[in-house]
Scaffold this motif. Structure first.
Motif, PDB file in Angstrom:
ATOM      1  N   THR A  32       0.872  -1.183   0.000  1.00 45.67           N
ATOM      2  CA  THR A  32       0.000   0.000   0.000  1.00 45.67           C
ATOM      3  C   THR A  32       0.907   1.231   0.000  1.00 45.67           C
ATOM      4  O   THR A  32       1.009   1.949   0.983  1.00 45.67           O
ATOM      5  N   ASN A  82      -3.180  -4.334  -7.955  1.00 48.00           N
ATOM      6  CA  ASN A  82      -3.874  -4.684  -6.715  1.00 48.00           C
ATOM      7  C   ASN A  82      -2.934  -5.567  -5.885  1.00 48.00           C
ATOM      8  O   ASN A  82      -2.353  -6.521  -6.419  1.00 48.00           O
ATOM      9  N   LEU A 105      -3.685  -0.352   5.563  1.00 48.06           N
ATOM     10  CA  LEU A 105      -4.956  -0.436   4.836  1.00 48.06           C
ATOM     11  C   LEU A 105      -5.744   0.870   4.768  1.00 48.06           C
ATOM     12  O   LEU A 105      -5.441   1.827   5.479  1.00 48.06           O
ATOM     13  N   ILE A 215     -15.867  -0.071   1.202  1.00 46.24           N
ATOM     14  CA  ILE A 215     -15.311  -1.423   1.300  1.00 46.24           C
ATOM     15  C   ILE A 215     -15.897  -2.313   0.203  1.00 46.24           C
ATOM     16  O   ILE A 215     -15.185  -3.093  -0.436  1.00 46.24           O
ATOM     17  N   ASN A 218     -14.537  -1.413  -3.355  1.00 48.01           N
ATOM     18  CA  ASN A 218     -13.139  -1.811  -3.577  1.00 48.01           C
ATOM     19  C   ASN A 218     -12.855  -3.267  -3.203  1.00 48.01           C
ATOM     20  O   ASN A 218     -11.699  -3.695  -3.262  1.00 48.01           O
ATOM     21  N   GLU A 220     -12.563  -4.684  -0.439  1.00 48.78           N
ATOM     22  CA  GLU A 220     -11.371  -4.591   0.412  1.00 48.78           C
ATOM     23  C   GLU A 220     -11.105  -5.833   1.266  1.00 48.78           C
ATOM     24  O   GLU A 220      -9.950  -6.218   1.462  1.00 48.78           O
ATOM     25  N   ASN A 223      -9.653  -8.717  -0.883  1.00 52.81           N
ATOM     26  CA  ASN A 223      -8.271  -8.404  -1.276  1.00 52.81           C
ATOM     27  C   ASN A 223      -7.316  -8.670  -0.111  1.00 52.81           C
ATOM     28  O   ASN A 223      -6.224  -9.219  -0.289  1.00 52.81           O
ATOM     29  N   GLU A 250     -11.827  -5.090   9.844  1.00 48.67           N
ATOM     30  CA  GLU A 250     -10.571  -5.329   9.130  1.00 48.67           C
ATOM     31  C   GLU A 250      -9.574  -6.010  10.082  1.00 48.67           C
ATOM     32  O   GLU A 250      -8.925  -6.993   9.724  1.00 48.67           O
TER      33      GLU A 250
END
Ligand SMILES: C[S@@+](CC[C@H](N)C(=O)[O-])C[C@H]1O[C@@H](n2cnc3c(N)ncnc32)[C@H](O)[C@@H]1O
Length: 314
Positions: A32, A82, A105, A215, A218, A220, A223, A250
Motif C-alpha cells: 500500500t 492490486n 490499509l 469497502i 473496492n 477490500e 483483497n 478489518e
C-alpha cells in the motif's frame, strides 16, 4: 486546504520499521505504497542495498511515490496493481522470497481530501470511491442500482450499521425520483434515515454507511484475505508480515487469518475429530495489537484507530 498541500502522514512508522527488522540485504514489499511514507523509511533503514517493491492501485499515488522515491534508483520498483496479485508481481520480477511485507490499509488522506474521488461525506463531489480509477464499479452504481436487501447486507457486513434496513429503504425511495449523484446527497439521505436520538454529536451519522460502501466498491476484505494467504508463502523463514488496520472488522480478518496460519489448521479449535497434519506456518508476534503512542495520536489524530499486527514466517 489547497489540494497540493495535503499530505499523508504515515502511521506507526517506527514500530513498522522495527517489526520488519529492516536490514541491508533485505527485500521488502510495501503493498500500500500511497505517497511512500513507510517505503521511504524502509529504504533508509535497509540502506545501502535493501530493495523495496512498492505496490498501489491508484495512479495518483503511484505518481506521488515515484517522485518521492526517485533518488533510491534501482533499489525501488514501483508497480501499479492490486496487492492481492502480489504473488504474480513478485514472480514477474524474478524474486523468490522476501524479508518483509507491509499493508497499511484503507484510504490515504490524499484520496480522502480530494472531493473528485468521492470518499468523504464532508466534501461535495461525485459518489465514486474507487481507489483504482480503472475499476468498473463506482459507488454511484452501487447506491443507484443495488436492491434493498443487497444494500442492507453491505451496510451490515462492512459497516455494522444497525439502521441498515432504514437507510437502504430511504436510498431506494430517493432514487425513484432522481439518481443519487453526490456525496453530500448520500450523506443527507443516510443521516435522515437514522433516528435523531441515535445520532452521535461526535461522529457523523453517515460514517459507517460511507465506510461500508467504500469497502464494497473496492472489495477490500477479499483483497486483504487473499494478500495474507499469498504473502505468507512469499516470506522467507523469519520474514515478517505487518498489517495496519483502521477498523474492527478489518482487524478481525487480520487477527483470524494470522491465528489460522499459526494453528496450521482451519478446523474450529477443540474439534476432537480434527485430523489436520499441516504444520504451523507463522508465529504471531503481537498477541494484542500494537497501538500508536499518545504523542503520535496528538500529532496525527487519524492514527488513533490504527492497529498493527505482525506475524513471522517459521
Ligand atoms: C493508508 S494509504 C497508505 C499510505 C502509505 N503507507 C504512506 O506512507 O503514504 C493506503 C494506500 O493503499 C492503496 N490500496 C488500498 N487497497 C489496495 C489494493 N488492494 N491494492 C493496491 N493498493 C491498495 C490505496 O490506494 C492507498 O494509496
Amino acid at each position: 486546504m489547497k489540494r497540493s498541500k495535503i499530505e499523508h502522514l504515515p502511521v506507526m512508522v517506527k514500530e513498522v520499521v522495527e517489526y520488519l527488522n529492516c536490514h541491508q540485504d533485505g527485500i521488502y514489499i510495501d503493498g500500500t505504497l500511497g505517497s511512500g511514507g513507510h517505503s521511504l523509511e524502509i529504504l533508509k533503514c535497509s540502506s545501502p542495498n535493501g530493495r523495496l517493491i512498492g505496490i498501489d492501485w491508484d495512479e495518483d499515488a503511484i505518481a506521488v511515490a515515484k517522485n518521492r522515491l526517485n533518488h533510491f534508483q534501482d533499489r525501488v520498483t514501483i508497480i501499479y496493481d492490486n496487492f492481492k496479485n502480489l504473488g504474480n508481481i513478485v514472480r514477474e520480477l524474478k524474486v523468490h522470497e522476501v524479508d518483509g511485507i507491509l499493508l497499511d490499509l484503507g484510504v490515504s488522506s490524499i484520496q480522502l481530501e480530494n472531493e473528485d474521488r468521492g470518499f468523504s461525506f464532508r466534501l461535495e463531489g461525485p459518489i465514486d470511491m474507487r481507489m483504482d480509477k480503472s475499476s468498473r464499479l463506482k459507488a454511484f452504481d452501487l447506491v443507484n442500482s443495488f436492491s434493498i436487501p443487497e444494500l442492507e447486507q453491505i451496510l451490515w457486513n462492512y459497516g455494522e450499521e444497525r439502521f441498515g434496513k432504514r437507510i437502504a429503504r430511504s436510498i431506494a425511495d430517493y432514487r425513484k425520483h432522481k439518481p443519487i449523484s453526490t456525496t453530500v446527497e448520500l450523506a443527507d439521505i443516510v443521516s435522515a434515515a437514522i433516528p435523531s436520538r441515535f445520532r452521535s454529536k461526535r461522529i457523523h451519522p453517515a460514517t459507517k454507511a460511507f465506510q461500508a460502501v467504500r469497502i464494497a466498491v473496492n472489495d477490500e476484505f477479499r483483497n486483504l484475505e487473499t494478500a495474507i494467504q499469498v504473502g505468507i508463502d512469499l516470506l522467507r523463514k523469519g520474514g515478517r508480515f505487518c498489517v495496519i488496520s483502521f477498523h474492527s472488522l478489518e482487524d478481525r480478518i487480520v487477527k483470524q487469518s494470522f491465528r489460522l496460519l499459526e494453528r496450521g489448521c482451519i478446523c474450529p479449535s477443540g474439534m476432537p475429530e480434527c485430523n489436520c497434519q499441516k504444520e504451523s506456518e507463522v508465529k504471531v508476534l503481537t498477541k494484542k495489537p500494537v497501538l500508536p503512542s499518545e504523542d503520535e495520536i496528538r500529532e496525527n489524530p487519524r492514527s488513533r484507530s490504527a492497529k498493527l499486527r505482525v506475524a513471522e514466517r517459521v
